[in-house]
Scaffold this motif. Structure first.
Motif, PDB file in Angstrom:
ATOM      1  N   UNK A  29       0.823  -1.212   0.000  1.00 56.82           N
ATOM      2  CA  UNK A  29       0.000   0.000   0.000  1.00 56.82           C
ATOM      3  C   UNK A  29       0.851   1.252   0.000  1.00 56.82           C
ATOM      4  N   UNK A  30       1.912   1.248   0.805  1.00 52.29           N
ATOM      5  CA  UNK A  30       2.816   2.395   0.829  1.00 52.29           C
ATOM      6  C   UNK A  30       3.510   2.603  -0.497  1.00 52.29           C
ATOM      7  N   UNK A  31       3.937   1.510  -1.125  1.00 52.32           N
ATOM      8  CA  UNK A  31       4.586   1.624  -2.436  1.00 52.32           C
ATOM      9  C   UNK A  31       3.613   2.123  -3.498  1.00 52.32           C
ATOM     10  N   UNK A  32       2.362   1.649  -3.439  1.00 51.44           N
ATOM     11  CA  UNK A  32       1.361   2.111  -4.409  1.00 51.44           C
ATOM     12  C   UNK A  32       1.111   3.604  -4.253  1.00 51.44           C
ATOM     13  N   UNK A  33       1.064   4.078  -3.020  1.00 52.79           N
ATOM     14  CA  UNK A  33       0.873   5.512  -2.787  1.00 52.79           C
ATOM     15  C   UNK A  33       2.108   6.289  -3.219  1.00 52.79           C
ATOM     16  N   UNK A  34       3.282   5.781  -2.882  1.00 50.44           N
ATOM     17  CA  UNK A  34       4.522   6.480  -3.199  1.00 50.44           C
ATOM     18  C   UNK A  34       4.768   6.554  -4.702  1.00 50.44           C
ATOM     19  N   UNK A  35       4.577   5.452  -5.386  1.00 53.66           N
ATOM     20  CA  UNK A  35       4.828   5.409  -6.825  1.00 53.66           C
ATOM     21  C   UNK A  35       3.767   6.189  -7.592  1.00 53.66           C
ATOM     22  N   UNK A  36       2.523   6.072  -7.169  1.00 57.14           N
ATOM     23  CA  UNK A  36       1.448   6.745  -7.898  1.00 57.14           C
ATOM     24  C   UNK A  36       0.896   7.945  -7.176  1.00 57.14           C
ATOM     25  N   UNK A  41      -5.871   7.167  -8.855  1.00 55.53           N
ATOM     26  CA  UNK A  41      -6.247   5.760  -8.764  1.00 55.53           C
ATOM     27  C   UNK A  41      -5.219   4.882  -8.056  1.00 55.53           C
ATOM     28  N   UNK A  42      -3.919   4.940  -8.385  1.00 59.00           N
ATOM     29  CA  UNK A  42      -2.966   4.112  -7.633  1.00 59.00           C
ATOM     30  C   UNK A  42      -2.903   4.490  -6.157  1.00 59.00           C
ATOM     31  N   UNK A  43      -3.053   5.766  -5.864  1.00 59.22           N
ATOM     32  CA  UNK A  43      -3.032   6.177  -4.462  1.00 59.22           C
ATOM     33  C   UNK A  43      -4.252   5.623  -3.732  1.00 59.22           C
ATOM     34  N   UNK A  44      -5.400   5.627  -4.388  1.00 66.41           N
ATOM     35  CA  UNK A  44      -6.607   5.067  -3.772  1.00 66.41           C
ATOM     36  C   UNK A  44      -6.450   3.564  -3.535  1.00 66.41           C
ATOM     37  N   UNK A  45      -5.842   2.877  -4.486  1.00 68.57           N
ATOM     38  CA  UNK A  45      -5.599   1.440  -4.314  1.00 68.57           C
ATOM     39  C   UNK A  45      -4.656   1.205  -3.144  1.00 68.57           C
ATOM     40  N   UNK A  46      -3.666   2.063  -2.979  1.00 70.91           N
ATOM     41  CA  UNK A  46      -2.743   1.943  -1.847  1.00 70.91           C
ATOM     42  C   UNK A  46      -3.442   2.150  -0.520  1.00 70.91           C
ATOM     43  N   UNK A  47      -4.383   3.077  -0.485  1.00 72.41           N
ATOM     44  CA  UNK A  47      -5.149   3.307   0.752  1.00 72.41           C
ATOM     45  C   UNK A  47      -5.972   2.070   1.096  1.00 72.41           C
ATOM     46  N   UNK A  48      -6.591   1.453   0.089  1.00 70.23           N
ATOM     47  CA  UNK A  48      -7.342   0.220   0.342  1.00 70.23           C
ATOM     48  C   UNK A  48      -6.438  -0.867   0.919  1.00 70.23           C
ATOM     49  N   UNK A  49      -5.229  -0.993   0.384  1.00 68.44           N
ATOM     50  CA  UNK A  49      -4.298  -2.011   0.872  1.00 68.44           C
ATOM     51  C   UNK A  49      -3.904  -1.752   2.325  1.00 68.44           C
ATOM     52  N   UNK A  50      -3.640  -0.498   2.648  1.00 71.20           N
ATOM     53  CA  UNK A  50      -3.269  -0.172   4.030  1.00 71.20           C
ATOM     54  C   UNK A  50      -4.444  -0.424   4.974  1.00 71.20           C
ATOM     55  N   UNK A  51      -5.650  -0.075   4.543  1.00 79.26           N
ATOM     56  CA  UNK A  51      -6.826  -0.323   5.388  1.00 79.26           C
ATOM     57  C   UNK A  51      -7.048  -1.825   5.593  1.00 79.26           C
ATOM     58  N   UNK A  52      -6.803  -2.617   4.551  1.00 79.40           N
ATOM     59  CA  UNK A  52      -6.898  -4.072   4.709  1.00 79.40           C
ATOM     60  C   UNK A  52      -5.859  -4.563   5.708  1.00 79.40           C
ATOM     61  N   UNK A  53      -4.650  -4.006   5.649  1.00 79.79           N
ATOM     62  CA  UNK A  53      -3.607  -4.384   6.594  1.00 79.79           C
ATOM     63  C   UNK A  53      -4.002  -4.069   8.030  1.00 79.79           C
ATOM     64  N   UNK A  54      -4.656  -2.938   8.236  1.00 86.34           N
ATOM     65  CA  UNK A  54      -5.113  -2.567   9.582  1.00 86.34           C
ATOM     66  C   UNK A  54      -6.131  -3.579  10.094  1.00 86.34           C
ATOM     67  N   UNK A  55      -7.080  -3.953   9.248  1.00 83.81           N
ATOM     68  CA  UNK A  55      -8.108  -4.915   9.686  1.00 83.81           C
ATOM     69  C   UNK A  55      -7.526  -6.314   9.894  1.00 83.81           C
TER      70      UNK A  55
END
Length: 140
Positions: A29-36, A41-55
């Motif tokens: 998720x961090x890489x998706x946000x950093x790269x995009x 859209x890539x930043x939004x996908x990164x946020x979803x990944x980080x939120x999944x990691x939290x859960x």
């Protein structure tokens, strides 16, 4: 609810793989946000990944609590799992949308690039023959 040996093994598996999985979800998720970061859209996908990691991490904590105190309720574990499943579904939907939008963008670029290339080719070559002779002069 009485914990059987199979339930205890499953809880240990959740704690072990959940810790590893949440770390990789945070990293990806961090890489998706950093790269995009300049694209939405890539930043939004990164946020979803980080939120999944939290859960997933919260599910790990609930599983560890169930291992230590077997009389505790399974509600927290199931609630975090349900939230993670919602995030995973939203991630899958947004990934499909991103792939479709990327495909459309590539097709449009190819079409527009082809049209721009065809615009550069003169349709009547005889029209330009006189101009080149004047510029270059007579070499013979």
């Amino acid at each position: 609810m009485q914990q059987t040996e199979k339930i205890i093994q499953s809880l240990h598996s959740i704690t072990k793989w959940g810790k590893v999985g949440s770390i990789f979800l945070y990293i990806s998720g961090g890489l998706a946000i950093l790269i995009g970061f300049w694209l939405v859209l890539p930043a939004a996908l990164g946020v979803f990944l980080i939120m999944m990691g939290i859960h997933v991490q919260k599910s790990v904590n609930a599983a560890e609590q169930l291992i230590q105190a077997p009389d505790t309720s399974y509600e927290e574990l199931l609630e975090q799992y349900a939230k993670m499943m919602k995030m995973q579904t939203l991630f899958a939907i947004s990934s499909i949308v991103a792939a479709i939008l990327s495909f459309i963008a590539i097709i449009l670029m190819l079409i527009l690039g082809g049209l721009a290339f065809l615009q550069e080719i003169p349709s009547d070559i005889q029209q330009y023959e006189g101009e080149y002779e004047e510029e270059l002069g007579d070499f013979y």
